[in-house]
Design a protein around this motif. Sequence first.
Motif, PDB file in Angstrom:
ATOM      1  N   SER A  30      48.750  43.967  49.161  1.00 10.21           N
ATOM      2  CA  SER A  30      47.376  44.353  49.492  1.00 10.21           C
ATOM      3  C   SER A  30      46.744  45.289  48.474  1.00 10.21           C
ATOM      4  O   SER A  30      45.523  45.375  48.394  1.00 10.21           O
ATOM      5  N   GLY A  55      38.505  43.056  47.647  1.00  9.76           N
ATOM      6  CA  GLY A  55      37.918  41.727  47.717  1.00  9.76           C
ATOM      7  C   GLY A  55      36.794  41.443  46.742  1.00  9.76           C
ATOM      8  O   GLY A  55      36.105  40.435  46.865  1.00  9.76           O
ATOM      9  N   ALA A  70      40.057  33.777  46.902  1.00  9.13           N
ATOM     10  CA  ALA A  70      40.122  34.533  48.154  1.00  9.13           C
ATOM     11  C   ALA A  70      41.556  34.993  48.361  1.00  9.13           C
ATOM     12  O   ALA A  70      42.476  34.501  47.708  1.00  9.13           O
ATOM     13  N   ARG A  71      41.723  35.934  49.274  1.00  8.48           N
ATOM     14  CA  ARG A  71      43.070  36.444  49.538  1.00  8.48           C
ATOM     15  C   ARG A  71      43.259  36.685  51.022  1.00  8.48           C
ATOM     16  O   ARG A  71      42.299  36.970  51.746  1.00  8.48           O
ATOM     17  N   ASP A  72      44.506  36.561  51.452  1.00 12.19           N
ATOM     18  CA  ASP A  72      44.896  36.893  52.817  1.00 12.19           C
ATOM     19  C   ASP A  72      46.042  37.886  52.692  1.00 12.19           C
ATOM     20  O   ASP A  72      47.177  37.501  52.399  1.00 12.19           O
ATOM     21  N   ASN A  73      45.744  39.149  52.879  1.00 11.46           N
ATOM     22  CA  ASN A  73      46.758  40.180  52.668  1.00 11.46           C
ATOM     23  C   ASN A  73      47.890  40.090  53.687  1.00 11.46           C
ATOM     24  O   ASN A  73      49.035  40.418  53.373  1.00 11.46           O
ATOM     25  N   ALA A  74      47.593  39.655  54.885  1.00  8.32           N
ATOM     26  CA  ALA A  74      48.635  39.529  55.908  1.00  8.32           C
ATOM     27  C   ALA A  74      49.648  38.455  55.518  1.00  8.32           C
ATOM     28  O   ALA A  74      50.844  38.602  55.793  1.00  8.32           O
ATOM     29  N   ARG A  75      49.169  37.403  54.879  1.00 11.01           N
ATOM     30  CA  ARG A  75      50.051  36.317  54.446  1.00 11.01           C
ATOM     31  C   ARG A  75      50.517  36.492  53.000  1.00 11.01           C
ATOM     32  O   ARG A  75      51.266  35.656  52.498  1.00 11.01           O
ATOM     33  N   LYS A  76      50.058  37.555  52.337  1.00  6.54           N
ATOM     34  CA  LYS A  76      50.406  37.784  50.928  1.00  6.54           C
ATOM     35  C   LYS A  76      50.126  36.543  50.086  1.00  6.54           C
ATOM     36  O   LYS A  76      50.958  36.102  49.283  1.00  6.54           O
ATOM     37  N   THR A  77      48.962  35.991  50.277  1.00  6.56           N
ATOM     38  CA  THR A  77      48.590  34.743  49.598  1.00  6.56           C
ATOM     39  C   THR A  77      47.206  34.880  48.983  1.00  6.56           C
ATOM     40  O   THR A  77      46.301  35.463  49.592  1.00  6.56           O
ATOM     41  N   VAL A  78      47.078  34.333  47.778  1.00  5.41           N
ATOM     42  CA  VAL A  78      45.777  34.234  47.127  1.00  5.41           C
ATOM     43  C   VAL A  78      45.469  32.752  46.934  1.00  5.41           C
ATOM     44  O   VAL A  78      46.371  31.942  46.677  1.00  5.41           O
ATOM     45  N   TYR A  79      44.207  32.404  47.105  1.00  5.01           N
ATOM     46  CA  TYR A  79      43.771  31.022  47.072  1.00  5.01           C
ATOM     47  C   TYR A  79      42.770  30.819  45.936  1.00  5.01           C
ATOM     48  O   TYR A  79      42.097  31.753  45.521  1.00  5.01           O
TER      49      TYR A  79
END
Length: 113
Positions: A30, A55, A70-79
């Motif tokens: 994050s 963000g 984009a990013r999802d910090n809970a999933r530790k993933t960037v798209y």
Amino acid sequence: QVQLVESGGGLVQPGGSLRLFCAASGIIFSINTMNWYRQAPGKEREWVASITSPGRTNYLDSVEGRFTIARDNARKTVYLQMNSLKPEGTAAYYCRISNTKYWGQGTQVTVSS
């Protein structure tokens, strides 16, 4: 151990869309700025897009308006959502953590009819 694993690449026709994923592990995801780069055959690797911890996003001029990071910090993933793809978008796409040595192994995107 830090790992970045990209996925989502493939063959798409010009004008089509793909969504790339980069899953991170071994880091406090994050707080890091995340980036996408690409390397076309015979060319230098180039930066494509970045997203900061809060963000804020930035894009290479040639993809602005067509690509979205984009990013999802809970999933530790960037798209990386890529729309209106062009043949010059054919490349291996990599994610990277800013200011570190860590890169993923890449995922191949081929834009061709």
